[in-house]
Design an enzyme around this catalytic site. Structure first.
Site, PDB file in Angstrom:
ATOM      1  N   GLU A 174     -19.085 113.056 -23.730  1.00  0.00           N
ATOM      2  CA  GLU A 174     -18.953 111.048 -24.854  1.00  0.00           C
ATOM      3  C   GLU A 174     -19.699 111.709 -25.769  1.00  0.00           C
ATOM      4  O   GLU A 174     -19.507 110.673 -27.032  1.00  0.00           O
ATOM      5  CB  GLU A 174     -19.362 110.086 -23.517  1.00  0.00           C
ATOM      6  CG  GLU A 174     -17.866 110.576 -22.486  1.00  0.00           C
ATOM      7  CD  GLU A 174     -18.533 109.521 -20.908  1.00  0.00           C
ATOM      8  OE1 GLU A 174     -19.201 110.445 -20.243  1.00  0.00           O
ATOM      9  OE2 GLU A 174     -18.268 108.714 -21.272  1.00  0.00           O
ATOM     10  N   LYS A 186     -18.269 111.265  -8.711  1.00  0.00           N
ATOM     11  CA  LYS A 186     -18.395 111.440 -10.270  1.00  0.00           C
ATOM     12  C   LYS A 186     -19.265 111.986 -10.352  1.00  0.00           C
ATOM     13  O   LYS A 186     -20.665 112.321 -10.216  1.00  0.00           O
ATOM     14  CB  LYS A 186     -18.119 109.801 -10.635  1.00  0.00           C
ATOM     15  CG  LYS A 186     -17.123 109.064 -10.488  1.00  0.00           C
ATOM     16  CD  LYS A 186     -17.521 107.840 -11.140  1.00  0.00           C
ATOM     17  CE  LYS A 186     -17.125 108.099 -11.822  1.00  0.00           C
ATOM     18  NZ  LYS A 186     -16.978 107.229 -13.564  1.00  0.00           N
TER      19      LYS A 186
END
Ligand code: ARG
Length: 495
Positions: free
Chosen positions: A322, A315
């Protein structure tokens, strides 16, 4: 709000040091009862009273503005013969000393002295003695705080404007660089028509231009000086409000003393402007989150602005994006909080209004941060041209071009062309192929007028190149617009 006692001024780097290692209570300078209130109160405030009443924990961020306001006021008092030149010289010198003390972290703030105004004045008395007491002639903390806060908001607008211009520059540079990179354009997050990456970048340049103009509008409206309104009614001293307004860079003094001390609409305006701008950044951030996902792979965020997962090694999380997406929560929260504080307050000043600053500071702290983070992310962003092109061609994105061709070449009414195109798309769907892979003969079964020439407009490149209407996505348009923006930004001094 718990962590927001930090000075938020985006321009004032040294404030950090002024705050380090100090607490708001002190033993050196604070008397046991609040000396600034004079003799009326015999005992010091109860600890809870002190805690709810004090604003020094956050309003120390106003120290520069407070000192600037006091210096302007003192100079005016001397000029008008209200206070002697000798006393004002001492006051001015003392204020300079205090400014240096705060900047260098030598100043000890006291919570018992409630706020920045009384902290400064109390220290002034320690430094220069009785002359300090003359500074507050023809002034009240009510006009003082309104002036300080306006000055802070104005400084903040200027800093924010520069930061937003910087982000525009990053985006316009990207737009020019990738003016011809083809990507899918979406409506409803469904493939709609192919567009260019540069065009998408410039959409945000336009939004940010409007954000900047909202701040600029607010700046014009707020630029009237409340100083001299005194507590609420003005003063009987022969003050010169033009002089102080001028010294502090205001266009003119405020015309109504009650309004001067009672309103905080200027803070609401900039919080509203910041909310709208944060909303724009939040949308771009959301696109970055989507685009950088393994499913889309439209862009690659640099390592600097992504994080790994502690458990899933594959990841790359777009944490910065965000958080940019999220910060609008506290920014618009501050707007709503201040609106609730102000609603229903009778004229003029009420202590409620002390609640205006902390969240405004916090909101602009967050806003400056997201503009900086977005600028950093966008500067490092690399579009994946191959994937973008592939995605642009999927989802029958050139169906509109097909319909337009039927109108242009076969002279079909657009509604009929739309219907024919719908049938061809359904055919392509049933065959599981893209539009340009549907055999010509099968298209002719649906509309006999179709010729080989149609195939030309079914390519995404042709589609994009053809969008030459003003404001359209054609690469030539994008280059022109990007260059226009870069020229404008250069002219404004943000090259
Ligand atoms: N700390 C106060 C504020 O931020 C300053 C003004 C106080 N004025 C007064 N009359 N108590 O609003």
């Amino acid at each position: 709000m718990s962590s927001s006692t930090e000075a938020p001024n985006p321009t004032d780097k040294p404030q950090k040091s002024a705050e380090q290692g100090r607490e708001t209570t002190d033993t050196q300078t604070a008397p046991s009862s609040n000396t600034m209130w004079g003799g009326r109160f015999s005992s010091g405030p109860d600890a809870i009273m002190e805690e709810i009443n004090a604003s020094i924990g956050f309003d120390k961020a106003l120290f520069r503005q407070d000192i600037a306001g006091s210096k302007a006021h003192a100079a005016m008092l001397a000029h008008q013969g209200i206070v002697s030149k000798e006393d004002v010289a001492k006051i001015d010198h003392g204020l300079n000393t205090i400014l240096r003390e705060i900047e260098s972290g030598q100043f000890t703030f006291s919570r018992q002295l409630e706020d920045i105004h009384m902290n400064v004045e109390s220290r002034l008395r320690e430094l220069i003695g009785d002359a300090a007491g003359r500074l507050h002639t023809a002034r009240s903390r009510n006009d003082q705080v309104a002036t300080d806060f306006k000055l802070w908001v104005r400084d903040t607008i200027d800093a924010v404007d520069g930061a937003l211009a910087g982000l525009q520059k990053v985006l316009a540079d990207k737009a020019l660089e990738h003016a011809a990179v083809i990507m899918p354009g979406f409506t409803h997050l469904q493939s709609a028509q192919p567009v260019t990456f540069g065009h998408h970048m410039l959409a945000y340049v336009e939004m940010i231009a409007r954000d900047r103009s909202r701040f600029a509008d607010a700046r014009k409206r707020l630029n009237e000086c409340p100083l001299g309104a005194a507590a609420l009614a003005g003063t009987s001293f022969p003050i010169d409000r033009e002089m102080t307004a001028d010294a502090l860079g205001f266009d003119r003094p405020t015309a109504n003393s009650l309004d001067s001390v009672a309103d905080r609409d200027f803070a609401l305006e900039v919080l509203s402007a910041a909310s709208i701008s944060a909303m724009h950044l939040s949308r771009l951030a959301e696109e970055l989150v989507i685009w950088s996902s393994a499913q889309f792979q439209f862009v690659r965020l640099s390592d600097k602005f992504s994080t790994g997962s502690s458990i899933m090694p594959q990841k790359r999380n777009p944490d910065a994006a965000e958080l940019v997406r999220a910060k609008i929560g506290r920014i618009n929260g501050a707007y709503q909080a201040l609106m609730m504080v102000m609603k229903g307050l009778p004229l003029t000043y009420s202590k409620d209004m002390q609640e205006d600053k902390e969240q405004t500071f916090d909101a602009f702290n967050a806003f400056s941060l997201i503009v900086a983070a977005m600028s950093g992310m966008m500067a490092d962003l690399e579009p994946n041209e191959k994937n973008l092109l592939k995605a642009a061609g999927s989802g029958y994105a050139t169906a509109t071009d097909l319909a337009d061709w039927l109108v242009r070449v076969l002279n079909l009414p657009f509604r009929d062309a739309h219907h024919v195109t719908g049938r061809i798309v359904a055919l392509a769907e049933s065959k599981g192929v893209d539009l340009h892979k549907v055999p010509l003969g099968e298209m002719q079964d649906i509309e006999p007028g179709i010729t080989e020439d149609l195939m030309d407009v079914l390519s995404v490149r042709k589609s994009v190149m053809s969008r030459v209407s003003y404001g359209g996505t054609a690469p030539a348009n994008v280059r022109k617009q990007a260059k226009r923006w870069l020229r404008t930004l250069k002219r404004e001094g943000f090259a």
